[in-house]
Enzyme design. Structure first.
Site, mmCIF file in Angstrom:
data_model
loop_
_atom_site.group_PDB
_atom_site.id
_atom_site.type_symbol
_atom_site.label_atom_id
_atom_site.label_comp_id
_atom_site.label_asym_id
_atom_site.label_seq_id
_atom_site.Cartn_x
_atom_site.Cartn_y
_atom_site.Cartn_z
ATOM 1 N N ARG A 150 -13.219 -13.491 -11.913
ATOM 2 C CA ARG A 150 -12.348 -13.236 -10.759
ATOM 3 C C ARG A 150 -12.092 -11.753 -10.537
ATOM 4 N NH1 ARG A 150 -9.976 -18.156 -12.823
ATOM 5 N NH2 ARG A 150 -8.529 -16.850 -13.965
ATOM 6 N N GLU A 164 -5.658 -17.928 -26.744
ATOM 7 C CA GLU A 164 -4.612 -18.760 -27.339
ATOM 8 C C GLU A 164 -5.167 -19.604 -28.483
ATOM 9 O OE1 GLU A 164 -1.190 -21.969 -25.974
ATOM 10 O OE2 GLU A 164 -2.511 -21.074 -24.475
#
Length: 170
Positions: free
Chosen positions: A58, A95
């Protein structure tokens, strides 16, 4: 323009409890997309950027039109195995696990003033790795800009010493 009005928030995506910030609604609004790129361009011009970099994928959506508007070059920072020439890589933590980014070894020249553009500043892992890649090649990161900053994840704290700009904050 209130860019926040152009972002669609999708609850429970990609998992329960997450409120996903969908930038496609801003991207499809021509005047809003142009206004966002113009603000990014102004940020980069003020910092006398020589070249614009953006991480996959992106970041490409913002960095490439920004570079075009400035008549500057664009440097893609990619996932491993996507660039055809000699690269250097930088790992970063997610994460649950690790990921990596790569850049061509000749993408940035020593002393070039680099702006990095991406869609989202969350924890700062992706942008931190991107900065490290640029600096390994001798580039000077004169600013980082984001469409969205999730302030509650404190990613800006990992970017102390860098000029950070975000259009939208949550």
């Amino acid at each position: 323009m209130d860019f926040k009005d152009k972002i669609r928030v999708i609850p429970d995506f990609p998992s329960p409890g997450i409120r996903f910030k969908d930038i496609t609604t801003l991207l499809k609004d021509g005047p809003a997309f142009r206004a966002a790129i113009e603000q990014f361009k102004d940020f980069a011009v003020e910092r006398r950027a020589d070249i614009i970099a953006g991480p996959e994928s992106r970041g490409f959506l913002l960095a490439a039109p920004m570079a075009y508007a400035m008549e500057k070059g664009f440097v893609p920072i990619r996932k491993p195995g996507k660039l055809p020439h000699e690269t250097i890589s930088q790992d970063y933590s997610l994460e649950y696990g690790k990921d990596s980014l790569e850049i061509h070894t000749d993408a940035i020249q020593p002393g070039q003033r680099v702006i990095i553009a991406d869609d989202l500043l969350a924890t700062g892992g992706t942008i931190g790795s991107t900065i490290q890649l640029v600096e390994k090649l001798g580039g000077i990161v004169v600013g980082v800009c984001f469409l969205i900053e999730l302030t509650y994840l404190n990613g800006r704290e990992k970017l102390q010493g860098y000029d950070v700009f975000s259009l939208i904050q949550y």
